[in-house]
Design a protein around this motif. Structure first.
Motif, PDB file in Angstrom:
ATOM      1  N   HIS A 241      27.425  38.133  68.556  1.00 56.31           N
ATOM      2  CA  HIS A 241      27.199  39.077  67.460  1.00 56.31           C
ATOM      3  C   HIS A 241      28.455  39.931  67.248  1.00 56.31           C
ATOM      4  CE1 HIS A 241      26.430  41.569  70.994  1.00 56.31           C
ATOM      5  NE2 HIS A 241      26.691  42.622  70.231  1.00 56.31           N
TER       6      HIS A 241
ATOM      7  N   ASP B  48      29.319  44.117  66.192  1.00 57.84           N
ATOM      8  CA  ASP B  48      28.661  45.419  66.182  1.00 57.84           C
ATOM      9  C   ASP B  48      28.816  46.069  64.813  1.00 57.84           C
ATOM     10  OD1 ASP B  48      27.988  45.128  68.853  1.00 57.84           O
ATOM     11  OD2 ASP B  48      29.796  46.159  69.546  1.00 57.84           O
TER      12      ASP B  48
ATOM     13  N   HIS C 140      31.259  38.847  70.208  1.00 58.02           N
ATOM     14  CA  HIS C 140      31.085  38.980  71.650  1.00 58.02           C
ATOM     15  C   HIS C 140      29.656  38.679  72.051  1.00 58.02           C
ATOM     16  CE1 HIS C 140      30.398  42.939  69.795  1.00 58.02           C
ATOM     17  NE2 HIS C 140      29.583  43.204  70.800  1.00 58.02           N
TER      18      HIS C 140
HETATM   19 FE   LIG Z   1      27.742  44.388  70.790  1.00 55.96          FE
END
Ligand SMILES: [Fe+2]
Length: 137
Positions: free
Chosen positions: A30, A32, A98
């Motif tokens: 994903h 952020d 990540h």
């Molecule tokens: Fe994350």
């Protein structure tokens, strides 16, 4: 991060999250929402539970869907950030894909996620509290 001032979230729930990953638990690839992310590994597992990433897979003007598809297909070279208990990791999670690989063994991976903003007073809405934590306050 080249920031003059950072403020912790003004949110008694979302400002500091501690997540525990037990055996076979992981976090999928994903990005952020926040520009950068700060984590502090509190306890490392015996094995697995590694922080794997691919820096700058996308940018503000290029979502790089082809690259994301290649990553999800396992066709891109990624990196592992070696971490032990006490490792402070600051990274640009908004553009760095990540994940956390599956934890192996009996010792859980315990990781704190600390959230900072350039402006004071940031907090989740009641709906975000419900989505993330299952409660409104
Ligand atoms: Fe994350």
């Amino acid at each position: 991060m080249h920031k003059d001032t950072l403020h912790k979230m003004d949110d008694r729930i979302a400002g500091a999250n501690v997540m525990t990953y037990y055996a076979d638990e992981a976090l999928s690839w994903h990005f952020d929402r926040s520009e950068f992310t700060t984590t502090l590994l509190l306890q490392a597992p015996n094995s697995g539970g590694e922080f794997e990433y691919l820096q700058d897979l996308r940018s503000p003007d290029n979502p790089n869907y082809t690259g994301v598809a290649a990553l999800l297909s396992g066709n891109l070279q990624t990196s592992i950030c070696p971490q032990t208990a006490g490792t402070l990791n600051v990274f640009k999670g908004v553009n760095t894909a990540h994940r956390v690989t599956p934890v192996e063994g009996e010792t859980p991976r315990i990781n704190a996620v600390l959230t900072y903003y350039e402006e004071p007073g940031k907090r989740f809405s009641a709906e975000e509290h419900l989505d993330f934590y299952g409660r409104k306050t």
